[in-house]
Enzyme design. Structure first.
Site, short mmCIF file in Angstrom:
data_model
loop_
_atom_site.label_atom_id
_atom_site.label_comp_id
_atom_site.label_asym_id
_atom_site.label_seq_id
_atom_site.Cartn_x
_atom_site.Cartn_y
_atom_site.Cartn_z
N LYS A 47 -38.74 32.24 -44.57
CA LYS A 47 -37.45 32.73 -45.02
C LYS A 47 -36.79 31.75 -45.98
O LYS A 47 -35.83 32.09 -46.65
CB LYS A 47 -36.50 32.90 -43.80
CG LYS A 47 -37.05 33.78 -42.71
CD LYS A 47 -36.12 33.69 -41.48
CE LYS A 47 -36.73 34.42 -40.30
NZ LYS A 47 -35.99 34.12 -39.06
N GLU A 103 -40.95 28.52 -53.61
CA GLU A 103 -40.78 27.85 -52.33
C GLU A 103 -39.51 27.00 -52.32
O GLU A 103 -39.05 26.53 -53.36
CB GLU A 103 -41.99 26.93 -52.06
CG GLU A 103 -42.95 27.47 -51.02
CD GLU A 103 -42.40 27.44 -49.59
OE1 GLU A 103 -41.18 27.60 -49.37
OE2 GLU A 103 -43.22 27.25 -48.68
N ASP A 107 -43.62 19.83 -48.37
CA ASP A 107 -43.57 18.63 -47.53
C ASP A 107 -44.96 18.02 -47.47
O ASP A 107 -45.31 17.22 -48.32
CB ASP A 107 -43.04 19.04 -46.15
CG ASP A 107 -42.75 17.85 -45.25
OD1 ASP A 107 -43.10 16.72 -45.62
OD2 ASP A 107 -42.18 18.04 -44.17
N ARG A 169 -28.99 27.80 -43.04
CA ARG A 169 -29.61 28.41 -44.22
C ARG A 169 -28.57 28.82 -45.26
O ARG A 169 -28.86 28.89 -46.44
CB ARG A 169 -30.41 29.66 -43.84
CG ARG A 169 -31.68 29.41 -43.05
CD ARG A 169 -32.52 30.68 -43.04
NE ARG A 169 -33.52 30.67 -41.98
CZ ARG A 169 -34.72 30.09 -42.08
NH1 ARG A 169 -35.06 29.49 -43.18
NH2 ARG A 169 -35.58 30.14 -41.07
P1 XMP Z 1 -45.86 21.79 -45.63
O1 XMP Z 1 -47.12 22.51 -45.32
O2 XMP Z 1 -45.68 21.47 -47.11
O3 XMP Z 1 -44.73 22.78 -45.14
O4 XMP Z 1 -45.69 20.55 -44.78
C1 XMP Z 1 -43.56 22.99 -45.80
C2 XMP Z 1 -42.68 23.80 -44.89
O5 XMP Z 1 -42.16 22.98 -43.85
C3 XMP Z 1 -40.79 23.23 -43.65
N1 XMP Z 1 -40.04 22.00 -43.91
C4 XMP Z 1 -38.73 21.84 -43.77
N2 XMP Z 1 -37.75 22.68 -43.38
N3 XMP Z 1 -36.16 20.97 -43.63
C5 XMP Z 1 -36.47 22.23 -43.31
O6 XMP Z 1 -35.59 22.99 -42.98
C6 XMP Z 1 -37.05 20.05 -44.03
O7 XMP Z 1 -36.71 18.92 -44.31
C7 XMP Z 1 -38.41 20.52 -44.09
N4 XMP Z 1 -39.58 19.91 -44.46
C8 XMP Z 1 -40.54 20.86 -44.32
C9 XMP Z 1 -40.44 24.35 -44.58
O8 XMP Z 1 -40.51 25.56 -43.89
C10 XMP Z 1 -41.49 24.33 -45.65
O9 XMP Z 1 -41.76 25.61 -46.19
MG MG Z 2 -40.59 27.41 -46.24
#
Ligand code: XMP
Ligand code: MG
Length: 183
Positions: A47, A103, A107, A169
């Site tokens: 989302k 996106e 991360d 969000r």
């Molecule tokens: P990857 O596979 O790149 O995943 O590790 C990325 C997804 O992890 C979530 N994500 C976060 N969500 N704050 C959040 O609210 C953060 O600091 C954060 N870091 C990673 C997010 O869903 C993203 O698509």
């Molecule tokens: Mg995401």
């Protein structure tokens, strides 16, 4: 909601609404140049990407299509495992399409690197990524993000689509979540 409405839950304001909208405009100009005369398919990852998609799509002076996917990483806890499960698939046929994945944040990069391979295998003409935020960890995996908004510190951030337990969000900006909130 404003970042100031939840100031007690944040340790830092990372990005204001204005900084985000300026950046989305900047990225849009690059995307318009690269997709001139094309009609790209923007694929939003639910989302988190909802806000980026809504603002990017409206800023672009291009005809586009929009579609959505929901994915979830298998595995323990908060770490992405790289094994991805599709919760909601696309409605579109990707054959011959120029796909731009939209996106909120990259991360570890594991989710996106899986997604790029998956969408390429469906016959897309090209698959590129636009991510508003990128964490340093992302540098460790081979995922080529063509359009990046901001490189941010390795902290848990919320707002502008990003949540903690589905909260925050709807913040207009992005902030670093205070540890007392998730402790
Ligand atoms: P990857 O596979 O790149 O995943 O590790 C990325 C997804 O992890 C979530 N994500 C976060 N969500 N704050 C959040 O609210 C953060 O600091 C954060 N870091 C990673 C997010 O869903 C993203 O698509
Ligand atoms: Mg995401």
């Amino acid at each position: 909601m404003e970042l100031s409405d939840v100031a007690a839950d944040l340790t830092e304001v990372l990005l204001t609404e204005k900084q985000i909208s300026d950046k989305i405009a900047e990225l849009s100009r690059l995307i318009e140049r690269d997709y001139e005369g094309e009609r790209p398919l923007l694929v939003g990852v639910l989302k988190g990407a909802v806000m980026v998609m809504a603002d990017l799509a409206r800023e672009l002076k291009l005809h586009i299509d929009m579609d959505w996917m929901a994915v979830s990483s298998y595995g323990a806890g908060t770490q992405s495992s790289g094994v991805v499960r599709i919760l909601k698939d696309l409605d579109s046929d990707l054959h011959g399409r120029k796909v731009l994945i939209v996106e909120d944040i990259i991360d570890s990069g594991l989710t996106l690197s899986w997604l790029v391979k998956n969408l390429r295998a469906r016959g897309a003409d090209s698959v590129e990524i636009c991510a508003l935020l990128r964490k340093p960890e992302a540098a460790k995996v081979q995922v080529d993000v063509k359009y990046v908004g901001f490189d941010i510190p390795n902290a848990f951030v919320v707002g502008y689509g990003l949540d903690y337990a589905e909260k925050y969000r709807n913040l207009r900006g992005v902030g670093i979540l205070a540890p007392h909130v998730y402790a």
